[in-house]
Design a protein around this motif. Structure first.
Motif, PDB file in Angstrom:
ATOM      1  N   LEU A 128      -2.322   8.786   3.443  1.00  3.26           N
ATOM      2  CA  LEU A 128      -1.773   9.523   2.299  1.00  3.26           C
ATOM      3  C   LEU A 128      -0.492  10.248   2.701  1.00  3.26           C
ATOM      4  N   LEU A 129      -0.519  10.900   3.838  1.00  3.08           N
ATOM      5  CA  LEU A 129       0.681  11.611   4.300  1.00  3.08           C
ATOM      6  C   LEU A 129       1.811  10.618   4.567  1.00  3.08           C
ATOM      7  N   GLU A 130       1.450   9.472   5.091  1.00  4.40           N
ATOM      8  CA  GLU A 130       2.477   8.457   5.363  1.00  4.40           C
ATOM      9  C   GLU A 130       3.081   7.892   4.079  1.00  4.40           C
ATOM     10  N   ARG A 131       2.293   7.868   3.002  1.00  2.70           N
ATOM     11  CA  ARG A 131       2.816   7.395   1.712  1.00  2.70           C
ATOM     12  C   ARG A 131       3.993   8.251   1.251  1.00  2.70           C
ATOM     13  N   PHE A 132       3.997   9.508   1.694  1.00  4.99           N
ATOM     14  CA  PHE A 132       5.105  10.401   1.316  1.00  4.99           C
ATOM     15  C   PHE A 132       6.248  10.336   2.331  1.00  4.99           C
ATOM     16  N   GLY A 133       6.205   9.325   3.180  1.00  4.98           N
ATOM     17  CA  GLY A 133       7.308   9.091   4.104  1.00  4.98           C
ATOM     18  C   GLY A 133       7.323  10.024   5.308  1.00  4.98           C
TER      19      GLY A 133
END
Lengths: 247, 521
Positions: free
Chosen positions: A25-30
């Motif tokens: 999820l955190l990675e989805r926000f770059g």
């Protein structure tokens, strides 16, 4: 911005999916998210039992692991509460104070720091009862507790409202403790289990298909109680719902 | 008019606590009263007799086993259910009452600050109170502890040849073991508060600071009254029972040699003792006999009359969800031809005032809101704590009286913090529970088993290699995590709950497998 991911010990051992969902999820926000490999625990089990001296080495290890990051993010309100309010068994150096102040629970990190606006990948077409973990609610102020005469707000519900298809159902005792209470659950098992039964009964009567929370520990306890009573609802961490879990 | 018209606007009341079609529960405006004392009728007696669970076993100074007593309470489901739902109902009424005034949180802050100020200048206000009371013609006494309080009161009674004493409810006198002392000295004490009278007749301590017999059902009361007052054992109608008690207590009140009350607030500038009751029994106790005695804990002081309004506004709303108690009585001067005594009691209070982390517990105004909201208290019953003060406030006060005996109590909590939020004087109750655990562990007042487990957990959790070895494979997680999460020698987790399934792989090994292929850390 460097993000250190803290995966609490019971999440690591029992709910690895929650750790994975948080990371993704955190990675989805770059964001660049790193997982310090030598991490273990925040020290809460010892501290909450009064055994601060016994928690000191664990607390020191936590600080050592997360010193280099701009933010520390964990999918657990109770562990973050421990770090922020109770990580005091070791000398309060600048490094310790810094780690304590930059540690965030996932919901508040998304809501207050990233201020996310949408979750286009998330859809959860189910009836959901949200469980406010007590440390999240009254310790790190996820939402307005029912006892206070103050305007309503709820960070987790703000986030869940961005998930397509979700329907939130109301409990008759919305923020009554579920009885987990950390070591309370093993030292006062009868009261703990009874509180759990009452909680899962309330959820079932409200028609919840799923119970969602920002704390796996409460969910683990509630799941054990629901299974013992033969109740049908399922339990899932908010990180998984926000990450687009299909259930 | 149908029975439905009389139902309060509550969504999910348990049938046992749903109000009956009862005109007496209506206010003058024809609406059903919403505060707690108006809803005391409806708990239906269970069809089958379930013996009332008794409280914690007391064995001298040995630590109270609250969990054991709570388990027995839970084993009486009719009692437990009635108790939990009754008190939750009071908590909800408290919410409604406090939401009704926009300045509620401001009032709490004000009440807290007035108490902070008063306790910080307690010596001055006590002297001012004493001077004002003496100027009013009151005899003022000072008691260092409970034993001295009892001796002083006994002395006053002896001086007047008094053999019978009527009194209103007072937690302070419970603290002092007053009733037992007087019984041993041949003085007849009659409690005039209905709940306290029930408890006296049943030879049991109060289980709640505001509702002393809240752990009993009506059928329990019918049984106690039948045994002690000769009422019909099969009649558990609340009105019948209350009236029976009234008829048997009134003669005692009218004939008593002396009367006694506790004190809700003591006003320094005027030397006034204020009591807040719903039954008017403090007025009878204070005003009927020629000799009146008021027992006052020294923390009850407030500076001036103008401060009383703040506390009156928060007390009844917090306690029962009513705007005010039926009676707010001011006792200042002896009536013509009568004599008035006030006993100011320390009993550990000044020592507590010196405890940096715990002194604010002296702000407590004994409203019981923390008990009503406490999920552990509601499922354990007040008697399970084996102490004068039960529930959250008890957890932080009791160890100041006896650190060994009450060493277990701060652990009878999930530290959920609801108590702190309802406290009208903003005592940080759950933080003090946390602080007590630290003090008790440091002074080795917690079981060796528990401390040993935490030492072992700390050793594993501070060494990544040991931690990894312990939970490295999923199956061993249940054997290892144990030390801090799931397991103890009695496997108490599995007794009431299903065990969690162990996943195939920990997060740690997933990460190693999926995210560290390139060798990057």
């Amino acid at each position: 911005m460097r993000i250190g991911l803290f995966v609490p010990c019971y999440v690591d051992a029992f709910e690895p999916e929650v750790g994975i969902a948080t990371l993704e999820l955190l990675e989805r926000f770059g964001l660049k998210v790193e997982y310090p490999y030598d991490q273990t625990c925040c020290g809460q089990p010892m501290t909450n039992t009064g055994c601060h001296a016994e928690a000191a080495a664990t607390e020191a290890l936590f600080v050592k692991n997360f010193t280099e990051f701009d933010y520390v993010v964990a999918p657990s309100g109770s562990c973050v509460h421990q770090v922020r309010e109770h990580l005091t068994a070791i000398p309060q150096t600048d490094a310790v104070k810094a780690v304590r102040s930059k540690t965030f629970e996932l919901v508040e990190f998304l809501h207050d720091v990233l201020k996310i606006e949408e979750l286009p990948w998330a859809e959860f077409p189910h009836k959901v009862a949200y469980h406010n973990n007590c440390n999240s609610l009254r310790g790190i102020h996820h939402a307005r507790p029912s006892e206070l005469n103050a305007p309503f707000f709820s960070k987790p519900l703000d986030l869940l409202k961005k998930v397509r298809g979700i329907e939130i159902v109301d409990l008759t005792r919305p923020d009554e403790c579920c009885g987990f209470g950390g070591t309370f659950s093993v030292f006062e098992p009868a009261v703990s289990a009874k509180m759990g039964y009452d909680k899962v009964g309330d959820q079932a009567r409200a028609g919840a298909d799923y119970v969602v929370s920002a704390d796996s520990s409460c969910l683990m306890h509630q799941k054990g109680c629901a299974e013992r009573l033969g109740l049908p609802q399922k339990f899932i961490h908010i990180a998984q719902v926000l990450n687009g879990a299909v259930a | 008019m149908s029975a439905d018209d009389l139902r309060p606007n509550e969504d999910a009341l348990h049938p046992d606590v749903q109000p009956a079609s009862d005109e007496s529960a209506r206010g003058q405006d024809g609406q059903r009263l919403q505060h707690a004392e108006a809803a005391s009728k409806p708990i239906r007696a269970p069809a089958t007799r379930e013996p009332q669970p008794r409280g914690a076993k007391i064995r001298g100074d040995r630590p109270i086993d609250q969990a054991e007593a709570a388990e027995r309470f839970l084993a009486a489901p009719l009692h437990q259910k009635a108790h939990d739902e009754r008190l939750w109902d009071v908590r909800k009424k408290r919410d409604v009452a406090t939401q009704a005034i926009p300045e509620w949180e401001e009032l709490r802050e004000l009440a807290s600050q007035i108490k902070t100020h008063t306790l910080s200048h307690l010596d001055e206000y006590l002297e001012q109170f004493e001077a004002a009371a003496k100027a009013n013609g009151v005899h003022v006494h000072w008691a260092a502890d409970g034993a001295e309080h009892n001796r002083i009161v006994h002395g006053i009674l002896k001086d007047h040849g008094a053999k019978t004493l009527i009194k209103s409810k007072s937690m302070l006198t419970e603290e002092c073991g007053f009733r037992h002392y007087m019984a041993a000295n041949g003085i007849d004490i009659i409690e005039t508060d209905l709940g306290e009278r029930i408890q006296q007749l049943d030879d049991e301590e109060p289980s709640h600071v505001v509702m002393p017999a809240v752990h009993k059902t009506r059928i329990d009361v019918a049984e106690v009254f039948a045994r002690t007052l000769g009422t019909d054992p099969t009649n558990d109608d609340a009105h019948y029972l209350a009236e029976s008690q009234r008829m048997t207590t009134r003669p005692h009140i009218l004939q008593a040699d002396a009367g006694m009350t506790g004190c809700n607030f003591a006003i320094a500038e005027t030397g006034t003792v204020v009591t807040c009751t719903n039954e008017g029994n403090a007025d009878l106790s204070g005003n009927v006999p020629k000799l009146q005695i008021h027992s006052i804990g020294i923390e009850k002081l407030i500076p001036r009359v103008e401060h009383l309004g703040v506390f009156i506004r928060v007390l009844a709303r917090s306690a029962l969800g009513s705007t005010i108690t039926q009676y707010t009585s001011h006792f200042r001067k002896p009536r013509a031809g009568s004599e008035m005594h006030m006993v100011l009691v320390d009993n550990g209070r000044s020592a507590r005032l010196g405890m940096e982390e715990f002194w604010t517990s002296l702000k407590c105004i004994r409203c019981g809101a923390c008990m009503n909201t406490c999920p552990v208290y509601r499922r354990s019953g007040g008697l399970s704590y084996g102490a004068t003060y039960s529930g959250p406030i008890g957890l932080i006060i009791d160890p100041t009286f006896n650190k060994r005996k009450y060493s277990t109590l701060p652990f009878s909590s999930t530290m959920n913090g609801s108590c702190t939020n309802v406290c009208p004087v903003k005592i940080n109750i759950h933080e003090q529970i946390f602080a007590w655990r630290k003090v008790l562990a440091e002074e080795h007042q917690i079981p060796l088993l528990k401390q040993g487990m935490m030492k072992a957990a700390g050793a594993v959790l501070s060494r990544p290699a040991a931690y990894r070895a312990a939970i490295g494979t999923a199956d061993s997680a249940l054997r290892a995590l144990p030390r801090f999460a799931v397991y103890n020698p009695l496997n108490t987790w599995g007794k009431g709950r299903e065990m969690p399934e162990t996943p195939k792989q920990s997060f740690h090994s997933w990460y190693k497998q999926n995210r560290m292929k390139d060798g990057a850390k």
